[in-house]
Design an enzyme around this catalytic site. Structure first.
Site, PDB file in Angstrom:
ATOM      1  N   PHE A 279      52.267  64.486  52.341  1.00 58.81           N
ATOM      2  CA  PHE A 279      52.166  63.590  51.181  1.00 58.81           C
ATOM      3  C   PHE A 279      51.194  64.238  50.209  1.00 58.81           C
ATOM      4  O   PHE A 279      50.060  64.550  50.584  1.00 58.81           O
ATOM      5  CB  PHE A 279      51.615  62.214  51.576  1.00 58.81           C
ATOM      6  CG  PHE A 279      51.268  61.340  50.384  1.00 58.81           C
ATOM      7  CD1 PHE A 279      52.115  60.327  49.976  1.00 58.81           C
ATOM      8  CD2 PHE A 279      50.090  61.543  49.648  1.00 58.81           C
ATOM      9  CE1 PHE A 279      51.805  59.533  48.866  1.00 58.81           C
ATOM     10  CE2 PHE A 279      49.778  60.760  48.539  1.00 58.81           C
ATOM     11  CZ  PHE A 279      50.639  59.753  48.155  1.00 58.81           C
ATOM     12  N   GLU A 280      51.619  64.417  48.985  1.00 64.36           N
ATOM     13  CA  GLU A 280      50.700  64.891  47.956  1.00 64.36           C
ATOM     14  C   GLU A 280      51.180  64.337  46.640  1.00 64.36           C
ATOM     15  O   GLU A 280      52.386  64.343  46.370  1.00 64.36           O
ATOM     16  CB  GLU A 280      50.769  66.420  47.794  1.00 64.36           C
ATOM     17  CG  GLU A 280      50.164  67.238  48.889  1.00 64.36           C
ATOM     18  CD  GLU A 280      50.223  68.753  48.595  1.00 64.36           C
ATOM     19  OE1 GLU A 280      51.175  69.217  47.946  1.00 64.36           O
ATOM     20  OE2 GLU A 280      49.295  69.441  49.017  1.00 64.36           O
ATOM     21  N   ILE A 281      50.238  63.845  45.837  1.00 63.55           N
ATOM     22  CA  ILE A 281      50.533  63.635  44.423  1.00 63.55           C
ATOM     23  C   ILE A 281      49.512  64.494  43.712  1.00 63.55           C
ATOM     24  O   ILE A 281      48.303  64.326  43.926  1.00 63.55           O
ATOM     25  CB  ILE A 281      50.409  62.153  44.021  1.00 63.55           C
ATOM     26  CG1 ILE A 281      51.399  61.308  44.830  1.00 63.55           C
ATOM     27  CG2 ILE A 281      50.678  61.991  42.514  1.00 63.55           C
ATOM     28  CD1 ILE A 281      51.371  59.821  44.516  1.00 63.55           C
ATOM     29  N   HIS A 316      45.678  74.214  50.193  1.00 61.39           N
ATOM     30  CA  HIS A 316      45.553  73.277  49.069  1.00 61.39           C
ATOM     31  C   HIS A 316      44.217  72.531  49.122  1.00 61.39           C
ATOM     32  O   HIS A 316      43.550  72.358  48.097  1.00 61.39           O
ATOM     33  CB  HIS A 316      46.678  72.229  49.105  1.00 61.39           C
ATOM     34  CG  HIS A 316      47.965  72.719  48.523  1.00 61.39           C
ATOM     35  ND1 HIS A 316      49.065  71.899  48.381  1.00 61.39           N
ATOM     36  CD2 HIS A 316      48.333  73.920  48.015  1.00 61.39           C
ATOM     37  CE1 HIS A 316      50.050  72.590  47.831  1.00 61.39           C
ATOM     38  NE2 HIS A 316      49.639  73.811  47.608  1.00 61.39           N
TER      39      HIS A 316
END
Ligand SMILES: Nc1nc2c(ncn2[C@@H]2O[C@H](COP(=O)(O)OP(=O)(O)O)[C@@H](O)[C@H]2O)c(=O)[nH]1
Ligand SMILES: *[C@@H]1O[C@H](CO)[C@@H](O)[C@H](O)[C@H]1NC(C)=O
Ligand SMILES: *[C@@H]1O[C@H](CO)[C@@H](O)[C@H](O)[C@H]1NC(C)=O
Ligand SMILES: [Mg+2]
Length: 379
Positions: A279-281, A316
């Site tokens: 999950f990444e925004i 990241h």
């Protein structure tokens, strides 16, 4: 009246018919699954009613009022053709819980061409634009200059030690691509913010606000729902490499970064905390920016994506914790989310307001393997 013999005959008949029915359904099911795995989504046997349900029983869906403002944003799904069922599972939830109201586009990426069936079936799930892109080989394949003997030895060693995905080259390609290339893919150039979605994840709650606009208006660069520790065996020299890079480029660190999320001893060691990147925004312009680009190129040049098994999650996370201001990293507390085997389930009012269907008691936030308390301490 039922005599015992009649009774026995009746029971036997029922048992035999049941066995027959079950065998047939099971075989049909097995066949359908086997076929759809090979060729996509072939229609199963059609039911006998052919004319559909009469018009009068339908309720027209209310026109969805589109929001006045939208962010410069898209969903990103990197998947294989075989991930069709899993990504439709995720996408259906995204649509029902959020995107039905917000209509953000989707970009599907794959290292191989998507099949026509794949494109057809995922496109059907949304009214928003859907695009399909191919990852160029130079963003995916193990670079020529990697010493293959050294890489093979590393993979064999990891397999012997049962490191998850330790023997896989494609997994390494995927990690490297997600770390440093996805935001350079042609179809993503026109977007700034992205929301990464993987197959077979769960979205527990209604998301009634626009997380992209929140990111954009508040100048956030990275949003997460779950954080945890990385396996040491996949990153033995990562921190050493990061330190070398920082020694050479100290000017890239903002004063107010999230350093204490990633190190408990002032930088001597990496505590292995990372945001779970399934999950990444996030803000792709942050990855595209000078600091992260130099950082990624440096890491990539050391070969650790192949000589070890550096994941896109720690890469990241280190990038965000080092080169962003801590206030630019956002915890999406109100997004109930599960990727096996961990989940974030919102608590209290947030759980109720979001109509979440997870058990509030099943929440990873402050389990022993979670890193969330270190994030809390930043503020
Ligand atoms: N196109 C493509 N996508 C892949 C490949 N391997 C993994 N993925 C995608 O990369 C993401 C992470 O892979 P996944 O198998 O879920 O790994 P895990 O979550 O770490 O167990 C998912 O969205 C997968 O669909 C691959 O070889 N090709
Ligand atoms: C959206 O963001 C991308 C990347 O920053 C940029 O190139 C593009 O011009 C932006 N589009 C709009 C409509 O602002
Ligand atoms: C962090 O904050 C400083 C000061 O407010 C600002 O100049 C800098 O651009 C911010 N960093 C990022 C990556 O936006
Ligand atoms: Mg996954």
């Amino acid at each position: 009246m039922m005599t015992p013999t009649r009774y026995i005959v009746l029971v036997l008949t029922i048992l035999i018919s049941l066995h027959y029915i079950l065998t047939i359904t099971h075989e049909e099911y097995g066949k359908a699954t086997a076929v759809s795995r090979l060729t996509g989504y072939i229609k199963g046997p059609q039911p006998p009613y052919k004319d559909g349900v009469p018009e009068q029983y339908y309720k027209p869906s209310d026109p969805v009022a589109l929001p006045e403002r939208k962010a410069n944003a898209t969903f990103v799904m990197l998947v294989r053709n075989t991930d069709g069922p899993g990504i439709m599972n995720s996408m259906k939830q995204i649509e029902d819980r959020f995107n039905r109201k917000f209509q953000y586009p989707y970009v599907f990426l794959n290292d191989k061409p998507f099949t026509e069936n794949f494109k057809k079936y995922v496109s059907q799930l949304t009214d928003a634009p859907v695009e399909f892109g191919i990852v160029p080989p130079e963003h995916w394949k193990q670079p020529e200059w990697i010493d293959e003997q050294k890489a093979t030895a590393a993979r064999e060693d990891m397999m012997r030690n049962n490191v998850i995905y330790g023997g896989s080259i494609t997994y390494r390609n995927m990690c490297r691509f997600n770390s440093g290339f996805f935001y350079r893919q042609e179809l993503l150039q026109k977007y700034r913010y992205y929301w990464r979605v993987e197959p077979d994840v769960k979205y527990f709650c209604d998301i009634d606000y626009d997380p992209f606009l929140l990111m954009q208006d508040q100048n956030k660069v990275y949003g997460f729902t779950v954080s945890l520790y990385e396996y040491e065996a996949t990153i033995p020299t990562l921190w050493q490499t990061v330190k070398e890079f920082l020694d050479e480029n100290p000017e890239l660190l903002p004063a107010d970064n999230a350093f204490s999320f990633i190190s408990d001893d002032g930088g001597l060691t990496y505590n292995r905390c990372h945001f779970w990147s399934n999950f990444e925004i996030g803000d792709m312009d942050f990855w595209r920016g000078e600091a992260y680009s130099k950082f990624f190129d440096y890491l990539d040049s050391k070969g650790g994506f192949y000589y070890e098994r550096w994941g896109d999650a720690p890469v990241h996370s280190l990038g965000a914790a080092l080169f962003a201001n801590k206030s630019q990293i956002h915890f999406f507390n109100d997004i109930g989310y599960r990727h096996e085997p961990f989940q974030h389930c919102p608590q209290g009012d947030i759980h109720t307001n979001g109509k979440c269907w997870c058990d509030p008691g099943a929440n990873f936030d402050y389990e022993w393997y979670s890193c969330l308390s270190r994030y809390d301490k930043l503020f």
